[in-house]
Design a protein around this motif. Structure first.
Motif, PDB file in Angstrom:
ATOM      1  N   UNK A 101       7.874 122.989 -13.929  1.00  0.00           N
ATOM      2  CA  UNK A 101       6.782 122.119 -13.473  1.00  0.00           C
ATOM      3  C   UNK A 101       5.470 122.905 -13.352  1.00  0.00           C
ATOM      4  N   UNK A 102       5.525 124.092 -12.753  1.00  0.00           N
ATOM      5  CA  UNK A 102       4.303 124.875 -12.552  1.00  0.00           C
ATOM      6  C   UNK A 102       3.695 125.320 -13.877  1.00  0.00           C
ATOM      7  N   UNK A 103       4.539 125.686 -14.831  1.00  0.00           N
ATOM      8  CA  UNK A 103       4.049 126.216 -16.103  1.00  0.00           C
ATOM      9  C   UNK A 103       3.512 125.134 -17.017  1.00  0.00           C
ATOM     10  N   UNK A 104       4.183 123.986 -17.059  1.00  0.00           N
ATOM     11  CA  UNK A 104       3.776 122.920 -17.989  1.00  0.00           C
ATOM     12  C   UNK A 104       2.807 121.927 -17.361  1.00  0.00           C
ATOM     13  N   UNK A 105       2.897 121.754 -16.052  1.00  0.00           N
ATOM     14  CA  UNK A 105       2.117 120.718 -15.380  1.00  0.00           C
ATOM     15  C   UNK A 105       2.738 119.337 -15.463  1.00  0.00           C
ATOM     16  N   UNK A 106       3.868 119.206 -16.140  1.00  0.00           N
ATOM     17  CA  UNK A 106       4.499 117.914 -16.341  1.00  0.00           C
ATOM     18  C   UNK A 106       5.375 117.530 -15.147  1.00  0.00           C
ATOM     19  N   UNK A 107       5.666 116.229 -15.044  1.00  0.00           N
ATOM     20  CA  UNK A 107       6.751 115.810 -14.162  1.00  0.00           C
ATOM     21  C   UNK A 107       8.047 116.492 -14.614  1.00  0.00           C
ATOM     22  N   UNK A 108       8.860 116.875 -13.667  1.00  0.00           N
ATOM     23  CA  UNK A 108      10.199 117.369 -13.973  1.00  0.00           C
ATOM     24  C   UNK A 108      11.176 116.614 -13.084  1.00  0.00           C
ATOM     25  N   UNK A 109      12.257 116.137 -13.665  1.00  0.00           N
ATOM     26  CA  UNK A 109      13.308 115.468 -12.903  1.00  0.00           C
ATOM     27  C   UNK A 109      14.627 116.163 -13.193  1.00  0.00           C
ATOM     28  N   UNK A 110      15.251 116.695 -12.158  1.00  0.00           N
ATOM     29  CA  UNK A 110      16.571 117.308 -12.277  1.00  0.00           C
ATOM     30  C   UNK A 110      17.625 116.267 -11.933  1.00  0.00           C
ATOM     31  N   UNK A 111      18.636 116.147 -12.769  1.00  0.00           N
ATOM     32  CA  UNK A 111      19.633 115.081 -12.648  1.00  0.00           C
ATOM     33  C   UNK A 111      20.911 115.638 -12.027  1.00  0.00           C
ATOM     34  N   UNK A 112      21.335 115.048 -10.933  1.00  0.00           N
ATOM     35  CA  UNK A 112      22.537 115.493 -10.202  1.00  0.00           C
ATOM     36  C   UNK A 112      23.734 114.654 -10.649  1.00  0.00           C
ATOM     37  N   UNK A 113      24.169 114.871 -11.886  1.00  0.00           N
ATOM     38  CA  UNK A 113      25.272 114.099 -12.453  1.00  0.00           C
ATOM     39  C   UNK A 113      26.589 114.436 -11.739  1.00  0.00           C
ATOM     40  N   UNK A 114      27.540 113.523 -11.823  1.00  0.00           N
ATOM     41  CA  UNK A 114      28.842 113.728 -11.174  1.00  0.00           C
ATOM     42  C   UNK A 114      29.617 114.861 -11.835  1.00  0.00           C
ATOM     43  N   UNK A 115      30.410 115.546 -11.025  1.00  0.00           N
ATOM     44  CA  UNK A 115      31.133 116.728 -11.479  1.00  0.00           C
ATOM     45  C   UNK A 115      32.632 116.475 -11.595  1.00  0.00           C
ATOM     46  N   UNK A 116      33.262 117.339 -12.371  1.00  0.00           N
ATOM     47  CA  UNK A 116      34.716 117.341 -12.517  1.00  0.00           C
ATOM     48  C   UNK A 116      35.306 118.328 -11.504  1.00  0.00           C
ATOM     49  N   UNK A 117      36.569 118.179 -11.178  1.00  0.00           N
ATOM     50  CA  UNK A 117      37.550 117.245 -11.738  1.00  0.00           C
ATOM     51  C   UNK A 117      37.552 115.873 -11.069  1.00  0.00           C
ATOM     52  N   UNK A 118      36.758 115.701 -10.003  1.00  0.00           N
ATOM     53  CA  UNK A 118      36.770 114.415  -9.311  1.00  0.00           C
ATOM     54  C   UNK A 118      36.323 113.279 -10.233  1.00  0.00           C
ATOM     55  N   UNK A 119      35.421 113.594 -11.136  1.00  0.00           N
ATOM     56  CA  UNK A 119      34.843 112.570 -12.012  1.00  0.00           C
ATOM     57  C   UNK A 119      34.933 113.050 -13.460  1.00  0.00           C
ATOM     58  N   UNK A 120      36.066 112.845 -14.123  1.00  0.00           N
ATOM     59  CA  UNK A 120      36.243 113.321 -15.505  1.00  0.00           C
ATOM     60  C   UNK A 120      35.258 112.648 -16.456  1.00  0.00           C
ATOM     61  N   UNK A 121      35.141 113.252 -17.630  1.00  0.00           N
ATOM     62  CA  UNK A 121      34.354 112.641 -18.694  1.00  0.00           C
ATOM     63  C   UNK A 121      34.826 111.200 -18.914  1.00  0.00           C
ATOM     64  N   UNK A 122      33.884 110.233 -19.052  1.00  0.00           N
ATOM     65  CA  UNK A 122      32.465 110.382 -19.377  1.00  0.00           C
ATOM     66  C   UNK A 122      31.510 110.244 -18.190  1.00  0.00           C
ATOM     67  N   UNK A 123      31.943 110.529 -16.974  1.00  0.00           N
ATOM     68  CA  UNK A 123      31.092 110.288 -15.809  1.00  0.00           C
ATOM     69  C   UNK A 123      29.756 111.009 -15.918  1.00  0.00           C
ATOM     70  N   UNK A 124      29.769 112.308 -16.228  1.00  0.00           N
ATOM     71  CA  UNK A 124      28.518 113.059 -16.311  1.00  0.00           C
ATOM     72  C   UNK A 124      27.624 112.505 -17.416  1.00  0.00           C
ATOM     73  N   UNK A 125      28.209 112.196 -18.554  1.00  0.00           N
ATOM     74  CA  UNK A 125      27.445 111.612 -19.661  1.00  0.00           C
ATOM     75  C   UNK A 125      26.850 110.271 -19.260  1.00  0.00           C
TER      76      UNK A 125
END
Length: 311
Positions: A101-125
């Motif tokens: 964000x500081x270098x580009x000046x752009x909006x940045x959004x970090x995505x907190x996708x679900x993790x395994x093994x609690x949420x197998x594929x395709x949850x993160x996708x």
């Protein structure tokens, strides 16, 4: 032949590896998921560099997915963190996103996708696609997708699912030492099977965990390299760490895009190892790579191709 890591890897990078190993021992993948996450969180905290002046962040949801928004202007970077789909979150790459964000000046959004093994594929996708669609509907285009390791996989899979021909305003993608589903019985997977920071056995563990066992048939949402159509994808920079079992995936992906008529460049970062983004302040080679990443983000957002050709 086993690579000559003492020669390939410079002193600054070895210092980074030793510091990382002290916080996150090489055998961590053999521990319980809870133990892995606790160790990883402590390591991330130890490496956290704080925010550059003027950068702020707010936690909120996009498309029902928890995210962290670093407000900016003109364009938007959607960032997917690494961690083998098992560890990591908004905290693990917090300062990396703040520096983008500081270098580009752009909006940045970090995505907190679900993790395994609690949420197998395709949850993160599914989370990656849902969040990207909601971000595109609210924040300014162009969008640049970016991610490291597992996050690079999600960026590529998302682009292939919803970002062809600049759909959703996706104007480029940056894949940083990504795991894209290459042949684990050939090339860099064997040459660098015992690389510092990430081994082939680690890769196999994370793949098994993502599916809670057996992997499905070839599926681009899991393994982007298994797709049969690479046309219409956004301009791409795919970055390989030289000393990494995943290294060949970046080159194979860029080659597939070029063969389909797209613009794609793959780069090998000499002597660097998986996870080197955390070394960007202490290792000159990592600092140069981070500068390459932010320069490509800026160029893609402007509609520019920052390389001499598409190779």
């Amino acid at each position: 032949m086993t690579p000559d890591y003492p020669t390939l890897i410079d002193a600054a990078t070895w210092a980074f590896i030793r510091t990382t190993d002290a916080a996150y021992p090489p055998d961590t993948a053999t521990l319980s998921i809870a133990e892995q996450r606790a160790i990883y969180d402590r390591m991330c905290s130890a490496f956290h560099r704080g925010y550059p002046a003027g950068v702020t962040a707010t936690d909120r949801t996009f498309g029902g997915v928890p995210c962290r928004h670093y407000p900016g202007a003109k364009a938007t970077v959607v960032y997917f963190h690494g961690g083998g789909f098992v560890v990591g979150g908004l905290h693990s790459h917090d300062d990396i996103c703040a520096e983008i964000r500081a270098t580009t000046g752009f909006h940045v959004v970090s995505v907190d996708y679900r993790l395994c093994p609690e949420h197998p594929h395709p949850a993160a996708f599914d989370d990656a696609v849902a969040a990207t669609g909601a971000i595109a509907a609210e924040l300014p285009a162009p969008l640049i997708l970016a991610g490291d390791s597992a996050g690079g996989n999600l960026a590529a899979a998302t682009a292939q699912a919803v970002g062809r021909n600049q759909a959703l305003g996706i104007a480029g993608q940056i894949l940083i030492y990504p795991g894209l589903g290459g042949n684990r019985n050939a090339g860099s997977y064997l040459t660098h099977a015992q690389a510092p920071m990430l081994t082939r056995d680690d890769v196999l563990f994370y793949a098994r965990t993502r599916h809670a066992g057996a992997e499905p048939p070839p599926d681009p949402s899991f393994a982007p390299l298994s797709d049969s159509d690479f046309s219409g994808l956004p301009p791409t920079l795919a970055i390989a760490a030289e000393c990494d079992p995943l290294a060949d995936d970046a080159h194979a992906y860029a080659a597939a895009l070029r063969a389909a008529g797209g613009k794609a460049r793959s780069v090998t970062e000499t002597g660097l190892v998986h996870g080197y983004l955390r070394a960007r302040a202490t290792v000159p080679r990592a600092a140069a790579s981070f500068a390459r990443i932010t320069a490509a983000i800026t160029a893609f957002a402007a509609g520019d191709w920052p390389f001499e050709d598409a190779s």
